[in-house]
Design a protein around this motif. Structure first.
Motif: not given
Length: 309
Positions: A88-96, A49-54, A71-83
């Motif tokens: 992942v976090e979309p910057r806005q809502e995805l279309d259905i 969901k847009g602006r929600v961290v998963t 394919g998510g450049d500009g649509r998502f924040e940079p993917v984070g890897v910690v251990g």
């Protein structure tokens, strides 16, 4: 926004989309995923969901260099890897109809594909985005078996609660009246039109009616989905006193589970007169309607005069 109703009927405005969330009503979106050993298995879906961290949590460390979102450049924040975790976090809502591929590479070299999709209102676990996914490779491992048992118990509890709710609704007079109102059979109910209002925002247009009854009140929303791609549906309804936050019971019936773009439907609500009592004193109520994304679509003030003799 202006409405045709006097101030005693409507609080602030009919449409308040984007102004409030269903506070305290979102349950943590935690679930388990069990990876398949079959090489041709379809990617597991992850609901975002847009602006929600998963957060995806694995049993072993993740190779940050070889984990990528395609394919998510500009649509998502940079993917984070910690251990062992991928964030992942979309910057806005995805279309259905949108979906993005996430390829996670584990420390042992195994590549695990996922498909990032917007949540569907029809998913039982779809109270929103997946906030945490526990991903298991070893189905027989202790942690995996405990997680599977916990999830099974949660599903069974949900199903039992749903069955009990449906049983009670099946013999409920208020739900029967709401069902008649939802299909436009107002003459078959004891309600009389008390007032009417209308309003719209960029996503939906609402045409509402407030009904007076003997010992009961009702509100009927006629909704048209104005969004270009997203379906509209009711997420939740709250009925509270104007001077307290105590939730009352309200019967809800809809003409359709969801409205695809460009279509219209009806949401009918019936309130028993007992809901207007606060320690023996009659009080006004706020009826709040929340749509599928958790935003408040409408709020209406109901006066005790609606349950007049």
């Amino acid at each position: 926004m202006k409405t045709s109703l006097p101030a005693k009927w409507v609080l602030l405005s009919v449409l308040l989309a984007g102004s409030a969330l269903a506070e305290g009503r979102e349950q943590p979106g935690v679930r388990s995923l069990f990876l398949s050993d079959h090489p041709a298995a379809a990617p597991q879906r992850v609901y975002v969901k847009g602006r929600v961290v998963t957060v995806l949590r694995f049993e072993q460390a993740v190779d940050a260099v070889r984990t990528r979102l395609m394919g998510g450049d500009g649509r998502f924040e940079p993917v984070g890897v910690v251990g062992r975790k991928v964030i992942v976090e979309p910057r806005q809502e995805l279309d259905i109809d949108e979906g993005f591929s996430l390829l996670v590479t584990l420390a042992d070299g195994r590549e695990v594909p996922f498909l990032l999709r917007p949540p569907s209102p029809g998913r039982w676990e779809g109270r929103g985005a997946d906030q945490q996914l526990d991903v298991f490779e070893d189905h027989q491992g202790r942690e995996a078996m405990v997680s599977a048992l916990r999830e099974s118990e949660r599903e069974n509890k949900t199903l039992r609660a749903d069955n009990e709710r449906l049983r009670k609704e099946g013999v409920s007079e208020d739900h029967a009246l709401a069902a008649l109102l939802a299909v436009g059979a107002v003459p078959q109910t004891p309600f009389i039109l008390a007032d009417h209002f209308s309003g719209r925002d960029e996503d939906a247009a609402l045409d509402g009616s407030i009904f007076r009854g003997v010992g009961k009140a009702a509100v009927v929303f006629k909704v048209k989905n104005l969004h270009a791609t997203q379906p509209w549906s009711v997420k939740s309804v709250r009925l509270v006193g104007t001077s307290d936050a105590k939730e009352r019971v309200v019967a809800v019936r809809s003409s359709a589970e969801e409205l695809v773009p460009g279509t219209s439907g009806v949401v009918a609500l019936v309130v028993d007169g007992s809901a207007f009592l606060d320690q023996g004193t009659l009080t006004s109520l706020f009826l709040e309607l929340y749509r599928q994304d958790g935003l408040r679509q409408a709020v209406v003030q109901l006066d005790p005069n609606l349950i007049g003799k």
